[in-house]
Design a protein around this motif. Structure first.
Motif, mmCIF file in Angstrom:
data_model
loop_
_atom_site.group_PDB
_atom_site.id
_atom_site.type_symbol
_atom_site.label_atom_id
_atom_site.label_comp_id
_atom_site.label_asym_id
_atom_site.label_seq_id
_atom_site.Cartn_x
_atom_site.Cartn_y
_atom_site.Cartn_z
ATOM 1 N N MET A 102 14.436 21.586 -12.498
ATOM 2 C CA MET A 102 15.247 20.205 -12.160
ATOM 3 C C MET A 102 14.989 19.312 -10.907
ATOM 4 O O MET A 102 14.629 19.889 -9.988
ATOM 5 N N PRO A 103 14.992 18.146 -10.906
ATOM 6 C CA PRO A 103 14.732 17.280 -9.731
ATOM 7 C C PRO A 103 15.873 17.596 -8.759
ATOM 8 O O PRO A 103 16.874 17.782 -8.988
ATOM 9 N N PRO A 104 15.369 17.176 -7.481
ATOM 10 C CA PRO A 104 16.434 17.528 -6.533
ATOM 11 C C PRO A 104 17.461 16.391 -6.459
ATOM 12 O O PRO A 104 17.006 15.270 -7.225
ATOM 13 N N ASP A 105 18.659 16.574 -6.109
ATOM 14 C CA ASP A 105 19.681 15.690 -5.918
ATOM 15 C C ASP A 105 19.560 15.008 -4.502
ATOM 16 O O ASP A 105 19.815 15.394 -3.527
ATOM 17 N N LEU A 106 19.175 13.549 -4.522
ATOM 18 C CA LEU A 106 18.690 12.966 -3.281
ATOM 19 C C LEU A 106 19.958 12.655 -2.473
ATOM 20 O O LEU A 106 19.786 12.628 -1.189
ATOM 21 N N TRP A 107 21.273 12.734 -3.242
ATOM 22 C CA TRP A 107 22.537 12.499 -2.380
ATOM 23 C C TRP A 107 22.679 13.758 -1.463
ATOM 24 O O TRP A 107 23.066 13.540 -0.382
ATOM 25 N N ASP A 108 22.478 14.811 -2.182
ATOM 26 C CA ASP A 108 22.650 16.217 -1.202
ATOM 27 C C ASP A 108 21.670 16.115 -0.039
ATOM 28 O O ASP A 108 21.886 16.633 1.010
ATOM 29 N N LEU A 109 20.329 15.696 -0.426
ATOM 30 C CA LEU A 109 19.344 15.907 0.590
ATOM 31 C C LEU A 109 19.841 14.777 1.714
ATOM 32 O O LEU A 109 19.295 15.226 2.850
ATOM 33 N N HIS A 110 19.862 13.746 1.343
ATOM 34 C CA HIS A 110 20.245 12.639 2.419
ATOM 35 C C HIS A 110 21.391 13.121 3.059
ATOM 36 O O HIS A 110 21.457 12.912 4.458
ATOM 37 N N ALA A 111 22.421 13.752 2.542
ATOM 38 C CA ALA A 111 23.557 14.032 3.549
ATOM 39 C C ALA A 111 23.071 15.281 4.410
ATOM 40 O O ALA A 111 23.597 15.219 5.529
ATOM 41 N N LEU A 112 22.327 16.334 4.074
ATOM 42 C CA LEU A 112 21.758 17.185 5.059
ATOM 43 C C LEU A 112 20.830 16.624 5.932
ATOM 44 O O LEU A 112 21.085 16.798 7.436
ATOM 45 N N MET A 113 20.100 15.524 5.873
ATOM 46 C CA MET A 113 19.363 14.877 6.852
ATOM 47 C C MET A 113 20.254 14.084 7.732
ATOM 48 O O MET A 113 19.948 13.951 8.871
ATOM 49 N N PHE A 114 21.245 13.481 7.269
ATOM 50 C CA PHE A 114 22.099 12.506 8.043
ATOM 51 C C PHE A 114 22.995 13.486 8.728
ATOM 52 O O PHE A 114 23.085 12.711 9.875
ATOM 53 N N LYS A 115 23.370 14.492 8.517
ATOM 54 C CA LYS A 115 24.313 15.145 9.218
ATOM 55 C C LYS A 115 23.239 15.917 10.471
ATOM 56 O O LYS A 115 23.755 15.861 11.572
ATOM 57 N N SER A 116 22.141 16.242 10.132
ATOM 58 C CA SER A 116 21.389 16.687 11.436
ATOM 59 C C SER A 116 21.100 15.487 12.197
ATOM 60 O O SER A 116 20.990 15.403 13.512
ATOM 61 N N ARG A 117 20.703 14.467 11.681
ATOM 62 C CA ARG A 117 20.442 13.061 12.532
ATOM 63 C C ARG A 117 21.599 12.814 13.438
ATOM 64 O O ARG A 117 21.567 12.420 14.600
ATOM 65 N N CYS A 118 22.886 12.662 12.844
ATOM 66 C CA CYS A 118 24.146 12.397 13.792
ATOM 67 C C CYS A 118 24.353 13.426 14.744
ATOM 68 O O CYS A 118 24.610 13.212 15.835
ATOM 69 N N PHE A 119 24.085 14.705 14.286
ATOM 70 C CA PHE A 119 24.330 15.768 15.425
ATOM 71 C C PHE A 119 23.398 15.768 16.575
ATOM 72 O O PHE A 119 23.697 15.760 17.718
ATOM 73 N N GLU A 120 22.115 15.264 15.978
ATOM 74 C CA GLU A 120 20.989 15.251 17.398
ATOM 75 C C GLU A 120 21.137 14.065 18.095
ATOM 76 O O GLU A 120 21.170 13.696 19.143
ATOM 77 N N GLU A 121 21.908 12.906 17.397
ATOM 78 C CA GLU A 121 22.259 11.804 18.358
ATOM 79 C C GLU A 121 23.476 12.213 19.223
ATOM 80 O O GLU A 121 23.324 11.812 20.128
ATOM 81 N N ALA A 122 24.170 12.964 18.808
ATOM 82 C CA ALA A 122 25.219 13.615 19.833
ATOM 83 C C ALA A 122 24.645 14.521 20.879
ATOM 84 O O ALA A 122 25.161 14.091 22.049
ATOM 85 N N VAL A 123 23.870 15.229 20.386
ATOM 86 C CA VAL A 123 22.985 16.025 21.516
ATOM 87 C C VAL A 123 22.401 15.153 22.439
ATOM 88 O O VAL A 123 22.460 15.273 23.638
ATOM 89 N N ARG A 124 21.892 13.995 21.928
ATOM 90 C CA ARG A 124 21.176 13.080 22.797
ATOM 91 C C ARG A 124 22.131 12.371 23.814
ATOM 92 O O ARG A 124 21.688 12.464 25.114
ATOM 93 N N GLN A 125 23.318 12.141 23.382
ATOM 94 C CA GLN A 125 24.159 11.506 24.415
ATOM 95 C C GLN A 125 24.537 12.493 25.440
ATOM 96 O O GLN A 125 24.678 12.147 26.449
ATOM 97 N N VAL A 126 24.902 13.754 24.904
ATOM 98 C CA VAL A 126 25.392 14.769 25.747
ATOM 99 C C VAL A 126 24.376 15.115 26.931
ATOM 100 O O VAL A 126 24.440 15.228 28.175
ATOM 101 N N TRP A 127 22.742 15.028 26.422
ATOM 102 C CA TRP A 127 22.012 15.192 27.423
ATOM 103 C C TRP A 127 21.718 14.053 28.311
ATOM 104 O O TRP A 127 21.614 14.433 29.432
ATOM 105 N N TRP A 128 21.969 13.007 28.000
ATOM 106 C CA TRP A 128 21.827 11.803 28.819
ATOM 107 C C TRP A 128 22.876 11.928 30.007
ATOM 108 O O TRP A 128 23.089 11.248 30.869
#
Ligand SMILES: Cc1ncc(C[n+]2csc(CCOP(=O)(O)OP(=O)(O)O)c2C)c(N)n1
Length: 342
Positions: A1-27
């Motif tokens: 079965m092909p992957p669900d791009l919505w699920d994969l995008h949500a995983l990637m975007f969660k990670s991106r937002c979290f790391e943006e928050a980490v970047r803010q805290v680091w700075w």
């Protein structure tokens, strides 16, 4: 079965937002030491980690945040860990590079190449205790000529261990370009050890998912290890505050901090020949240009997935990202408002 791009995008975007928050805290100075983010690698990580099952293991390197988040580690425990708090994932003792999530069989190390032996150990245990399970080894191109990684690949083939070796190749190891450090072709190298190998565009999460599906099936079926060579960029350079990117992003500050020492060493009466000095200066400038290329948002895996999803349903995409952003904002607010536990 092909992957669900919505699920994969949500995983990637969660990670991106979290790391943006980490970047803010680091700075803000609330995280001490270096901080290596996985921004730009999410396509590779999501394409593979989304297919893991109970009993599978992950051996990670110094960019362990996205795989741990995508595997289900509590983001608050992770953020507290980075802030050195006793209620962090590893009681504030591991920082972002030395993380351990025993329930998920996941461990990271800042020693370049160490994910190879760790994955082999996970896989050896899995072979007898969790048949059908696999162990992932994530590493960068800079690790590919490390003795321990090559020995791990050899041992995994000889013992038919279910290891998926994943090279996330951004073509740089700090300031060393891969073309000056990595000989031959990585896919051919892995094949020479006797394992199946694939080269894939890490910006394309669907392509990674498809390759990983075949590699995982093969390893789970007892056919031994497999190798995935995936290309990516690092949107924040080697680490936060990367000196090369700093020259582009904060030219005035950089000139004050680095310009004078560089000029002084360039003009020193004793030392290298003029030709060598000029060549070194040129090298620095070309590294700055290459660092800029690393941060090209056209090569961002999220740009790729967003393009398809926007064409399919723009309102759904906007809502999905809004919700994830809001959850991350709440997480950050709660982490920053907490006092140290008694
Ligand atoms: C054995 C060892 N040598 C050197 C270092 C210092 N070091 C930290 S990250 C890094 C570069 C790693 O490059 P790569 O494997 O390509 O990963 P990337 O940072 O590009 O993701 C180096 C040399 C280290 N941590 N461990």
């Amino acid at each position: 079965m092909p992957p669900d791009l919505w699920d994969l995008h949500a995983l990637m975007f969660k990670s991106r937002c979290f790391e943006e928050a980490v970047r803010q805290v680091w700075w803000q100075g609330k995280i001490s030491g270096e901080m290596h983010l996985g921004m730009g690698e999410e396509g590779i990580v999501a394409g593979i980690v989304s297919q893991l099952q109970d009993g599978d293991a992950m051996a990670l390197e110094h960019r362990g945040t996205p795989p741990l988040l995508m595997r289900g580690v509590d983001p608050l425990a992770l953020l507290r860990e980075f802030m050195g708090r006793p209620d962090g994932l590893c009681a504030g003792m591991g920082g972002h590079m030395h993380l351990f999530a025993p329930a998920l069989l996941a461990a990271s190390s800042g020693i370049v190449g160490a994910s190879g032996p760790a994955a082999v150990g996970f896989a050896l245990a899995g072979q007898s205790q969790r048949p059908g399970s696999v162990a992932l080894a994530f590493f960068g191109d800079g690790a590919t000529s490390q003795g321990m990684l090559l020995e791990s690949m050899n041992l995994a083939v000889v013992w038919k261990l279910p290891v998926i070796f994943v090279c996330k190749d951004n073509a740089w190891a700090i300031t060393t370009p891969a073309e000056g450090a990595v000989g031959g072709n990585l896919r051919a190298r892995a094949e020479a050890f006797g394992m199946p190998a694939w080269e894939v565009d890490g910006r394309d999460v669907t392509a990674v998912w498809q390759v990983a599906q075949v590699a995982l099936q093969s390893a789970r079926a007892g056919n031994g290890p497999a190798f995935i060579w995936a290309h990516c960029i690092h949107l924040e350079g080697h680490f936060l505050g990367d000196g090369l990117l700093d020259m582009l992003r904060r030219p005035v500050y950089s000139l004050q901090k680095r310009g004078w020492p560089m000029l002084k060493s360039f003009l020193r009466p004793k030392g290298a020949l003029w030709g060598e000095r000029i060549a070194s200066l040129r090298q620095v400038l070309s590294n700055v240009a290459a660092a800029q290329a690393q941060t090209n948002h056209h090569d961002d895996p999220l740009t790729f997935s967003r393009r398809s999803l926007k064409a399919e349903d723009p309102a759904r995409l906007a809502q999905l990202e809004k919700d994830i952003r809001e959850k991350t904002r709440q997480l950050l607010a709660s982490a920053l408002s907490e006092g140290q536990p008694a």
